[in-house]
Scaffold this active site. Structure first.
Site, short mmCIF file in Angstrom:
data_model
loop_
_atom_site.label_atom_id
_atom_site.label_comp_id
_atom_site.label_asym_id
_atom_site.label_seq_id
_atom_site.Cartn_x
_atom_site.Cartn_y
_atom_site.Cartn_z
CD GLU A 39 0.41 -0.83 3.21
OE1 GLU A 39 0.73 -0.72 4.42
OE2 GLU A 39 0.69 -1.84 2.54
CG ASP A 46 15.55 21.36 14.03
OD1 ASP A 46 15.63 20.88 12.88
OD2 ASP A 46 14.47 21.48 14.64
CG ASP A 54 6.89 23.75 7.78
OD1 ASP A 54 5.90 23.43 8.44
OD2 ASP A 54 7.80 24.47 8.22
#
Length: 544
Positions: A193, A394, A242
């Site tokens: 799938e 980050d 985003d």
């Protein structure tokens, strides 16, 4: 004939439902033990830990009816965990017994020579060359795998189990059963799938043959398949979206430059009409989420990373944002594993954890390396498996004087090379981790965070770079190499891509498993097909 899907209560089942709807079939859900008697065709999709699947089925009174259904001779298709439970047991939880139809234990991949989990696109080579018995599986296609445990294909050491092998896949130097079949039973370790058109072909072929009435194929002789010099595993090209609300409240896809998502405009100062300053404008709008997701699927993206839910996508989907213990407006407490479960149930395959991972690693370090099992990473990995948890890092550079620096991160110092961008030459730095979208620094280095995340149970690292974000200067190879050497789980390179050559160089020079970009794909400055063509010409194995 009645097609039913079995939802064991943990994992992404919506993606298979979407796939079957797209193919034009009607289906019902197994909601009670009695429903097994109504089913004439059954598909059990799922992801997660072996013990979780068995426990969920047992608690809901579905394990014995499932076993009886399979023994009745009616068609059964198990996907990922739906295939693994056919085996006797799994090293993931040795005390938990499977259905025992296949006399073999699932073992963990060896991570000394390759990253584990096995996460990405790989080939599957059918045992039989007869296309009538292929179930739509073709050795020329790629399928999406995400798992840490596998059933070794060993016709000499375990001939009884090997008779179940329908196709095999090689990862590193290990050859395992990627699909199994015997009589009415078919199972796939990969996720059809999530395997684009190739996967939809497998689902369609199996349902059509089941509806038409299955004729058990005589098993052919099983011969050894020693590993080849090269496996079929590919590097992934990931598109990141985003998704945020703009000032009008509409959901849009945006992209930041060094994490700032607002347009910059020049305005005159009150003091002089010739003096201009940059002011924050509207949230940068690069398109609507569903339209962009569909475009990336059509253009061959290997995976999507989204910070909001999306649907109608038949490639793997990672969702990040808000994966933590929360409290609803009405005061109801929600654990991180509940939040993740909600994402999985609407179509996510993996969840990404950012700031909460930093806090969790800080807590473990403060406790002298002792884990208490309470972090979002640990609780989600326990239920859904480590392959379902991505930690998004980050980091930003902290520049130091290499001649005098004697701090705690001296072993992680990176020195600018002569071929580095001009602003990096002659400098030295270490990478400090941040939280809250890069707005707050913490006293944790990127290596400490990556290694801590793996210890806590993360299955993949998404490695961003605040310094390179939106610059178009290319990926930060020094940062990526530092983390690649520090962990044994897959790493996704992110931030800084500006050309197709940047993807080629990061794959060649760092050996990273995947590379991600956002703005250049959204703005169509570089096409995914261009990246794949350039990679292929450089001898890098990528999915067509």
């Amino acid at each position: 004939m009645a097609l039913f899907l079995l939802d064991h209560g943990a994992g992404n089942v919506q993606s298979l439902a979407n796939s079957i709807k797209k193919l034009g079939y009607d289906f019902s859900w197994i909601s009670s033990p009695e429903d097994f008697h109504k089913a004439s065709i059954l598909v059990f999709p799922g992801q997660g830990a072996f013990h979780t699947a068995i426990e969920c089925l047992t608690e809901r009174g579905l394990l014995e009816p499932l076993y009886n259904y399979i023994q009745s001779g009616k068609p059964y298709f198990g996907i990922c965990i739906g295939m693994q439970i056919l085996f006797a047991s799994s090293a993931e939880s040795p005390s938990t017994l499977g259905l025992g139809l296949i006399p073999c234990q699932m073992e963990r991949f060896d991570d000394t020579t390759k990253p584990v989990p096995h996460m990405g696109w790989n080939t599957a080579e059918p045992i039989d060359s007869n296309t009538l018995s292929s179930e739509g599986v073709s050795s020329s296609d790629h399928y999406y795998f995400v798992h840490s445990y596998r059933a070794k294909y060993d016709p000499e050491g375990n001939p009884e189990a090997a008779m179940w092998a329908h196709s095999t896949t090689q990862y590193g130097q290990e050859v395992f059963m990627s699909t199994v079949r015997k009589g009415n039973v078919f199972g796939a370790q990969f996720h059809p799938e999530k395997s684009s058109v190739a996967g939809l072909t497998v689902i369609d072929a199996w349902i059509k043959q089941s509806l038409a009435g299955r004729t058990p194929a005589e098993p052919s002789a099983r011969i050894p398949r020693p590993p080849k010099s090269q496996h079929g595993f590919t590097r992934r090209i990931i598109a990141c979206m985003d998704v945020r609300a703009n000032d009008e409240g509409d959901l849009i896809v945006t992209k930041g430059d060094q994490y700032d998502v607002r347009e910059k405009s020049l305005t005159s100062t009150p003091l002089s009409s010739t003096t201009a300053i940059k002011t924050a404008g509207a949230v940068r709008n690069l398109g609507k989420p569903v339209a962009l997701a569909a475009r990336y699927f059509e253009s061959g993206a290997d995976e999507l990373f989204v910070r909001a839910a999306a649907e109608r996508v038949f490639v793997p989907l990672t969702i990040g944002g808000g994966i933590k213990d929360t409290v609803d407006p009405d005061g109801t407490k929600r654990s991180a594993v509940e939040v993740a479960g909600a994402y999985f149930r609407v179509g996510a395959d993996k969840v990404s954890i950012g700031s909460e991972a930093v806090y969790a690693v800080e807590k473990v370090r403060a406790a002298g390396g002792i884990l208490d099992g309470s972090s979002a990473i640990e609780t989600i990995a326990k239920v859904y498996g480590s392959q379902a948890v991505v930690v998004s890092i980050d980091p930003k550079r902290v520049y130091v004087d290499p001649a005098t620096y004697d701090g705690p991160y001296k072993d992680e110092l990176v020195h600018g090379r002569p071929d580095s961008p001009e602003n990096e030459r002659g400098k030295a730095w270490w990478y400090q981790c941040t939280v809250s979208g890069g707005r707050e620094t913490r006293l944790v280095s990127v290596v400490q965070l990556a290694q801590g995340a793996q210890i806590l149970g993360a299955g993949e690292i998404l490695l961003n770079s605040i310094d390179r974000d939106g610059t178009g200067l290319g990926f930060d190879h020094d940062l990526i190499g530092l983390v690649k050497r520090a962990v044994t789980i897959p790493v996704v390179a992110s931030s800084g891509a500006g050309t197709k050559e940047h993807f080629v160089s990061v794959f060649v020079e760092t050996g990273v498993e995947a590379a991600l970009a956002a703005g250049i794909f959204h703005r169509e400055e570089v096409g995914i097909h261009e990246v794949k063509l350039a990679s292929r010409l450089a001898g890098i194995n990528v999915r067509s």
